[in-house]
Design an enzyme around this catalytic site. Structure first.
Site, mmCIF file in Angstrom:
data_model
loop_
_atom_site.group_PDB
_atom_site.id
_atom_site.type_symbol
_atom_site.label_atom_id
_atom_site.label_comp_id
_atom_site.label_asym_id
_atom_site.label_seq_id
_atom_site.Cartn_x
_atom_site.Cartn_y
_atom_site.Cartn_z
ATOM 1 N N ASP A 19 -96.176 -72.782 -60.706
ATOM 2 C CA ASP A 19 -94.944 -73.052 -61.444
ATOM 3 C C ASP A 19 -95.286 -73.127 -62.928
ATOM 4 O OD1 ASP A 19 -92.371 -73.672 -62.106
ATOM 5 O OD2 ASP A 19 -92.394 -75.694 -61.292
ATOM 6 N N ASP A 115 -90.500 -67.549 -63.122
ATOM 7 C CA ASP A 115 -91.544 -68.488 -63.536
ATOM 8 C C ASP A 115 -92.229 -69.239 -62.396
ATOM 9 O OD1 ASP A 115 -89.304 -69.955 -62.908
ATOM 10 O OD2 ASP A 115 -89.537 -71.383 -64.550
ATOM 11 N N GLU A 116 -91.972 -68.870 -61.148
ATOM 12 C CA GLU A 116 -92.690 -69.539 -60.066
ATOM 13 C C GLU A 116 -92.800 -68.631 -58.845
ATOM 14 O OE1 GLU A 116 -90.798 -72.815 -57.976
ATOM 15 O OE2 GLU A 116 -88.903 -72.386 -59.013
#
Length: 371
Positions: A19, A115-116
């Site tokens: 993350d 983003d993860e």
């Protein structure tokens, strides 16, 4: 079954959840020295005239500014906050570079957003064998090559890994091994469970359920009675059971947002105001993930917990705020709400075209999925 196949069958899974730390804000601070060390919000508008915060820097988070917060509220909490216009083309480019780092170690990558992502490194390309070491190498590569930081969670399943990645932010790495899972889940506060929102957490606490230990005292049937289908999930997850595979090619089916109100809504103007807020969240999510949908659905739950949905499809796929809000209002107006008390409203967009991100030329194409 030969010895090797049997060994792979019983081998403990090694799952990493990566993350990125304040992803959009960190990119803006990296690329603009003027923003470094200052409270910034990506999204929203100066003086809080409208919009919501997509991501806040850690300097802004110290004041209580959070993602999906109206910019007006962010301005109240942090008068010196700097609002920055999102650059989603740049965020997407960085996301692709991060994914390329992941591919050095495994092809089993399930992106949750830009983003993860989850990574299954039970068998890794470089025969490193240690998920902790792989997570460390990935974090270091992101720092060295992209001048950004990421937090990682390492465990034997997706649920535990995802919770672990949030425990030592920013730039953290948390490992929760098999011997720690039961103790970890028993001491975990109910609001930390994935799927437990504010309303469900409040309901649990009123029932005297504050931690995993409390949840564990209830049978599966009791949990289902109180929380519906989610009860079965709570029953398994509090015992550390999560057999979901890391799925590299899952397609986004819908993007939605909903809210349960502190009091029942009666006036249509109040309902429209709440729909407008949801439309902002939906529009921002769609644009952030470069998705457009053709079918808008409005969900209405009444005070007696009965629920209806109303949908409308359009010819051309949309992602813009005004159109989403307008159609949502029309769908609400078309529903029979006379003498009805509304406790929840939701909007979702579905029927997407094929949106594909090419991560490795002529090799692998992964579709975005929201978690």
């Amino acid at each position: 079954m030969n010895f090797m196949e049997n060994e792979l069958t019983v081998r403990q899974r090694k799952i990493i959840h990566i993350d990125m730390d304040a992803f959009y804000a960190s990119i803006e601070q990296r690329d603009n020295p003027h923003y470094r060390g200052k409270p910034i919000a990506v999204g929203g508008s100066p003086e809080g005239r409208g919009g919501v915060v997509a991501t806040a820097s850690y300097e802004a988070r110290k004041f209580g500014v959070r993602s999906a917060m109206p910019s007006k509220r962010a301005q109240q909490l942090c008068p010196d906050i700097i609002f920055v216009r999102p650059r989603f083309d740049v965020y997407k480019e960085v996301s692709v570079k991060i994914r390329e780092i992941f591919y050095r170690y495994t092809d089993l990558i399930e992106p949750l957003s830009l983003d993860e992502a989850f990574l299954d490194v039970t068998v890794d390309k470089q025969n490193i064998g240690s998920a902790i070491e792989i997570a460390t190498l990935i974090k270091q590569a992101i720092k060295d090559e992209l001048q950004l930081t990421a937090s990682a969670g390492v465990s034997v399943n997706k649920f535990i890994a995802k919770i672990a990645s949030d425990m030592q932010k920013p730039d953290g790495l948390t490992f929760i091994g098999p011997s720690r899972i039961h103790t970890f889940m028993e001491t975990l506060a109910v609001e930390k469970f994935f799927g437990v929102g504010k309303v469900t957490a409040e309901k649990m606490k009123k029932m005297g359920l504050h931690t995993g230990t409390d949840l564990k005292k209830l049978t599966e049937n009791e949990l289902v009675k109180h929380f519906g289908k989610a009860g079965r999930f709570f029953y398994k997850i509090v015992r550390g059971q999560d057999d979901r595979d890391v799925q590299p090619h899952r397609e986004t089916k819908s993007v939605g947002a909903e809210d349960t109100f502190a009091y029942d809504l009666i006036e249509i103007d109040e309902m429209n105001t709440e729909l407008d807020k949801l439309a902002v969240v939906i529009s921002n999510r769609l644009q952030r993930h470069q998705l457009k949908g053709r079918t808008i659905t409005v969900k209405i739950k009444f005070s007696d917990f009965k629920q209806i949905t109303r949908s409308q499809s359009v010819v051309n796929a949309i992602d813009n705020l005004d159109t989403i809000a307008s159609i949502a209002r029309q769908l609400l107006a078309a529903a029979d709400l006379e003498n009805k008390k509304v406790r929840l409203l939701g909007i979702s967009l579905s029927n997407f075209g094929e949106i594909v991100i090419r991560d490795k030329p002529d090799e692998i194409q992964d579709q975005l999925r929201l978690f």
